[in-house]
Design an enzyme around this catalytic site. Structure first.
Site, PDB file in Angstrom:
ATOM      1  N   GLN A 189      -5.798   7.498   2.234  1.00 24.39           N
ATOM      2  CA  GLN A 189      -4.722   7.100   1.284  1.00 24.39           C
ATOM      3  C   GLN A 189      -5.097   6.181   0.291  1.00 24.39           C
ATOM      4  O   GLN A 189      -4.325   5.961  -0.461  1.00 24.39           O
ATOM      5  CB  GLN A 189      -3.924   6.292   2.338  1.00 24.39           C
ATOM      6  CG  GLN A 189      -3.101   7.211   3.319  1.00 24.39           C
ATOM      7  CD  GLN A 189      -2.163   6.397   4.380  1.00 24.39           C
ATOM      8  OE1 GLN A 189      -2.895   5.945   5.311  1.00 24.39           O
ATOM      9  NE2 GLN A 189      -1.008   6.072   4.189  1.00 24.39           N
ATOM     10  N   CYS A 198       5.361   6.542   6.664  1.00 22.11           N
ATOM     11  CA  CYS A 198       3.927   6.381   6.078  1.00 22.11           C
ATOM     12  C   CYS A 198       3.862   5.675   5.009  1.00 22.11           C
ATOM     13  O   CYS A 198       4.860   5.979   3.999  1.00 22.11           O
ATOM     14  CB  CYS A 198       3.567   7.877   5.769  1.00 22.11           C
ATOM     15  SG  CYS A 198       2.034   7.960   4.976  1.00 22.11           S
ATOM     16  N   HIS A 215      -1.758   9.902  13.778  1.00 24.37           N
ATOM     17  CA  HIS A 215      -1.154   9.954  12.431  1.00 24.37           C
ATOM     18  C   HIS A 215      -2.377   9.601  11.629  1.00 24.37           C
ATOM     19  O   HIS A 215      -2.411  10.206  10.492  1.00 24.37           O
ATOM     20  CB  HIS A 215      -0.207   8.746  12.124  1.00 24.37           C
ATOM     21  CG  HIS A 215       0.454   8.597  10.874  1.00 24.37           C
ATOM     22  ND1 HIS A 215       1.727   8.883  10.585  1.00 24.37           N
ATOM     23  CD2 HIS A 215       0.147   8.341   9.685  1.00 24.37           C
ATOM     24  CE1 HIS A 215       1.949   9.083   9.410  1.00 24.37           C
ATOM     25  NE2 HIS A 215       0.833   8.452   8.713  1.00 24.37           N
ATOM     26  N   GLU A 216      -3.171   8.572  11.636  1.00 21.28           N
ATOM     27  CA  GLU A 216      -4.234   8.257  10.707  1.00 21.28           C
ATOM     28  C   GLU A 216      -5.440   9.253  10.674  1.00 21.28           C
ATOM     29  O   GLU A 216      -5.906   9.637   9.669  1.00 21.28           O
ATOM     30  CB  GLU A 216      -4.716   6.739  11.039  1.00 21.28           C
ATOM     31  CG  GLU A 216      -3.681   5.737  10.863  1.00 21.28           C
ATOM     32  CD  GLU A 216      -2.917   5.614   9.652  1.00 21.28           C
ATOM     33  OE1 GLU A 216      -3.286   5.987   8.498  1.00 21.28           O
ATOM     34  OE2 GLU A 216      -1.977   5.035   9.894  1.00 21.28           O
ATOM     35  N   HIS A 274      -4.537  12.052   8.491  1.00 17.72           N
ATOM     36  CA  HIS A 274      -4.875  11.784   7.093  1.00 17.72           C
ATOM     37  C   HIS A 274      -6.161  12.036   6.669  1.00 17.72           C
ATOM     38  O   HIS A 274      -6.621  12.790   5.833  1.00 17.72           O
ATOM     39  CB  HIS A 274      -4.593  10.071   6.866  1.00 17.72           C
ATOM     40  CG  HIS A 274      -3.307   9.823   6.548  1.00 17.72           C
ATOM     41  ND1 HIS A 274      -2.708  10.545   5.503  1.00 17.72           N
ATOM     42  CD2 HIS A 274      -2.181   8.892   6.951  1.00 17.72           C
ATOM     43  CE1 HIS A 274      -1.171   9.772   5.500  1.00 17.72           C
ATOM     44  NE2 HIS A 274      -1.058   8.986   6.426  1.00 17.72           N
TER      45      HIS A 274
HETATM   46 NI    NI Z   1       0.399   7.658   6.832  1.00 15.60          NI
END
Ligand code: NI
Length: 248
Positions: free
Chosen positions: A107, A147, A189-190, A193
């Site tokens: 991110q 997010c 979730h991470e 990514h």
């Molecule tokens: Ni996220």
């Protein structure tokens, strides 16, 4: 018992200096040690941009969906060295600064397998997972997710409720962790990514189109300053981040 590297030194939100090792370096730099090449150690370090040991942590820019760089697959971290620890600290600083409960290196446009999390209400339980691997997944439950790369967007998603994960810590040592609840959701979730995946990929194409349009509109409003929510966004996401609407 809290034996975490981080909380044993300084609390994350005020931790503008890093522990022990760097303190020594700081002192050396302050004394202005002269080098044979001329100048001082401090100026030498800053000229070389090798400032990791004497600079505070840095807030990094978070990529926003649908930035194509969010699609990159992250590479494993080969060695947990000073640069990797600096990245962990910067990710935490960035996550806390954005009132998020999790953040992946992807991110911030660094394509290394590292994620940071803090699902505590008190915001003082940082977790660093390097090269995280999910060993076991159990159960299914639907939770609302958000997010940091999709500000203001939340939707319901099904994830495993109990997971076992293996990773390296900030100290480079391997550990295994059993997680449930919000932490289990966050870790899944991470790790997505790191695979170049964002949570809206689980939604319908129609929903994704609507979300893309909404984000684009909000970005335009933010850049022209016509959206009052732009100014309150931090506050709004802050109040929701640690309640039922985690931004990850
Ligand atoms: Ni996220």
């Amino acid at each position: 018992m809290q034996t975490d590297w981080y909380t044993s030194a300084l609390p994350p939100k005020t931790g503008t200096h890093r522990p022990v090792l760097l303190k020594a370096f700081d002192d050396v730099a302050k004394q202005g040690i002269k080098l044979s090449s001329g100048g001082t150690l401090a100026t030498f370090l800053s000229q070389k941009h090798d400032i990791a040991l004497i600079t505070p942590m840095t807030k990094l820019v978070i990529l926003e969906y649908p930035d194509p760089r969010l699609r990159n697959k992250a590479q494993p971290v080969a060695t947990v060295d000073d640069a990797v620890r600096q990245l962990a600290d910067d990710l935490l600083e960035t996550m806390y600064g954005a009132n998020g409960v999790g953040l992946a290196a992807t991110q911030v446009d660094v394509h290394k397998r590292m994620i940071v999390l803090d699902v505590s209400q008190s915001r003082d339980q940082p977790l660093v997972l390097i090269n995280p691997e999910i060993l076991n997944l159990e159960g299914k439950a639907v939770n609302e997710e958000g997010c940091l790369s999709l500000p203001g967007i939340y939707d319901k998603l099904s994830r495993a409720t109990n997971i076992r994960v293996r990773a390296l810590g900030r100290d480079g040592k391997p550990f295994e962790l059993d997680a449930d609840g919000l932490l289990a959701v966050c870790i899944q979730h991470e790790i997505d990514h790191l695979e170049g995946k964002v949570f809206v990929d689980y939604l319908s194409e129609l929903k994704r189109q609507l979300i893309r349009r909404r984000l684009e509109k909000e970005r335009k409003q933010r850049s022209t300053g016509s959206d009052f929510r732009a100014n309150t966004r931090g506050v709004a996401s802050g109040s929701s981040a640690v309640s039922s609407k985690p931004a990850l």
